[in-house]
Write a protein that holds these residues in place. Structure first.
Motif, mmCIF file in Angstrom:
data_model
loop_
_atom_site.group_PDB
_atom_site.id
_atom_site.type_symbol
_atom_site.label_atom_id
_atom_site.label_comp_id
_atom_site.label_asym_id
_atom_site.label_seq_id
_atom_site.Cartn_x
_atom_site.Cartn_y
_atom_site.Cartn_z
ATOM 1 N N GLU A 23 0.732 1.458 50.186
ATOM 2 C CA GLU A 23 -0.392 0.643 49.747
ATOM 3 C C GLU A 23 -0.955 0.265 51.046
ATOM 4 N N PRO A 24 -2.463 -0.293 50.643
ATOM 5 C CA PRO A 24 -3.079 -0.924 51.828
ATOM 6 C C PRO A 24 -2.280 -1.883 52.605
ATOM 7 N N GLU A 25 -2.442 -2.115 53.811
ATOM 8 C CA GLU A 25 -1.968 -3.065 54.682
ATOM 9 C C GLU A 25 -2.135 -4.574 54.099
ATOM 10 N N TRP A 26 -3.589 -4.545 53.678
ATOM 11 C CA TRP A 26 -3.758 -5.840 53.172
ATOM 12 C C TRP A 26 -2.995 -6.444 51.859
ATOM 13 N N HIS A 27 -2.658 -5.492 51.120
ATOM 14 C CA HIS A 27 -1.480 -5.712 49.967
ATOM 15 C C HIS A 27 -0.378 -6.686 50.678
ATOM 16 N N HIS A 28 0.041 -5.892 51.675
ATOM 17 C CA HIS A 28 1.171 -6.465 52.368
ATOM 18 C C HIS A 28 1.212 -7.750 52.931
ATOM 19 N N ILE A 29 -0.404 -7.950 53.397
ATOM 20 C CA ILE A 29 -0.487 -9.290 53.969
ATOM 21 C C ILE A 29 -0.410 -10.506 52.768
ATOM 22 N N ILE A 30 -1.093 -10.288 51.651
ATOM 23 C CA ILE A 30 -1.039 -10.946 50.664
ATOM 24 C C ILE A 30 0.455 -11.072 50.028
ATOM 25 N N LYS A 31 1.226 -10.327 50.133
ATOM 26 C CA LYS A 31 2.895 -10.567 49.743
ATOM 27 C C LYS A 31 3.444 -11.379 50.808
ATOM 28 N N LEU A 32 3.048 -11.127 52.020
ATOM 29 C CA LEU A 32 3.700 -11.963 53.073
ATOM 30 C C LEU A 32 3.241 -13.448 53.053
ATOM 31 N N VAL A 33 1.986 -13.550 52.845
ATOM 32 C CA VAL A 33 1.578 -15.026 52.717
ATOM 33 C C VAL A 33 2.219 -15.554 51.377
ATOM 34 N N ARG A 34 2.137 -15.067 50.351
ATOM 35 C CA ARG A 34 2.855 -15.649 49.084
ATOM 36 C C ARG A 34 4.431 -15.969 49.197
ATOM 37 N N ASN A 35 4.931 -15.004 50.269
ATOM 38 C CA ASN A 35 6.454 -15.308 50.458
ATOM 39 C C ASN A 35 6.614 -16.391 51.414
ATOM 40 N N VAL A 36 5.580 -16.660 52.569
ATOM 41 C CA VAL A 36 5.894 -17.917 53.340
ATOM 42 C C VAL A 36 5.467 -19.063 52.587
ATOM 43 N N LEU A 37 4.533 -18.961 51.571
ATOM 44 C CA LEU A 37 4.337 -20.287 50.765
ATOM 45 C C LEU A 37 5.403 -20.534 49.950
ATOM 46 N N ARG A 38 5.965 -19.291 49.350
ATOM 47 C CA ARG A 38 7.419 -19.760 48.502
ATOM 48 C C ARG A 38 8.201 -20.380 49.465
ATOM 49 N N ASN A 39 8.709 -19.884 50.528
ATOM 50 C CA ASN A 39 9.658 -20.533 51.377
ATOM 51 C C ASN A 39 9.259 -21.803 51.834
ATOM 52 N N ARG A 40 8.191 -22.273 51.952
ATOM 53 C CA ARG A 40 7.540 -23.631 52.092
ATOM 54 C C ARG A 40 7.576 -24.673 50.858
ATOM 55 N N GLY A 41 8.009 -24.135 49.711
ATOM 56 C CA GLY A 41 7.901 -24.990 48.430
ATOM 57 C C GLY A 41 6.563 -24.818 47.708
ATOM 58 N N LEU A 42 5.791 -24.121 48.294
ATOM 59 C CA LEU A 42 4.046 -24.355 47.920
ATOM 60 C C LEU A 42 3.707 -23.073 46.737
ATOM 61 N N ALA A 43 4.832 -22.164 46.456
ATOM 62 C CA ALA A 43 4.681 -21.197 45.313
ATOM 63 C C ALA A 43 5.971 -21.048 44.657
ATOM 64 N N ILE A 44 5.839 -20.779 43.477
ATOM 65 C CA ILE A 44 7.077 -20.467 42.582
ATOM 66 C C ILE A 44 6.922 -19.272 41.977
ATOM 67 N N ARG A 45 7.736 -18.308 41.501
ATOM 68 C CA ARG A 45 7.632 -17.175 40.674
ATOM 69 C C ARG A 45 7.833 -17.994 39.391
ATOM 70 N N THR A 46 7.185 -17.629 38.016
ATOM 71 C CA THR A 46 7.445 -18.281 36.847
ATOM 72 C C THR A 46 8.455 -17.630 36.108
ATOM 73 N N GLU A 47 8.735 -18.175 35.248
ATOM 74 C CA GLU A 47 9.636 -17.598 34.024
ATOM 75 C C GLU A 47 9.759 -16.238 33.540
ATOM 76 N N ASN A 48 8.025 -15.962 33.480
ATOM 77 C CA ASN A 48 7.425 -14.584 33.268
ATOM 78 C C ASN A 48 8.103 -13.561 34.240
#
Length: 95
Positions: free
Chosen positions: A60-85
């Protein structure tokens, strides 16, 4: 804020921009990964280079990985969650 080093400055800038904004462009309703890609590319197309592929991962384009990385950093900080879906994510505004 700690910075992250990438091979190219475009990816570093994208990471910094997304981390500083806490993904505010995502809103606060559940959102799928493909929609995240679309929102980021629409808001900063100059930082989203589809031709720069990271073949060590998923071709995938590298910028896709950047989005996933930021999403996971925010998840680890309690600022993002994966929904029940499970395929959707929610982001929380900064307090």
């Amino acid at each position: 804020m700690a910075t992250k080093s990438f091979r190219r400055s475009k990816e570093s800038k994208l990471y910094e921009l997304l981390m500083e904004s806490y993904f505010e462009i995502m809103g606060t309703t559940p959102i799928k990964l493909k929609k995240m890609y679309s929102l980021v590319k629409d808001s900063c197309p100059d930082l989203c280079d589809d031709s720069y592929i990271n073949s060590r991962r998923t071709n995938e384009p590298e910028w896709h990985h950047i989005i996933k990385l930021v999403r996971n950093v925010l998840r680890n900080r309690g600022l993002a969650i994966r929904t029940e879906n499970y395929s959707e994510w929610m982001f929380f505004p900064r307090s």
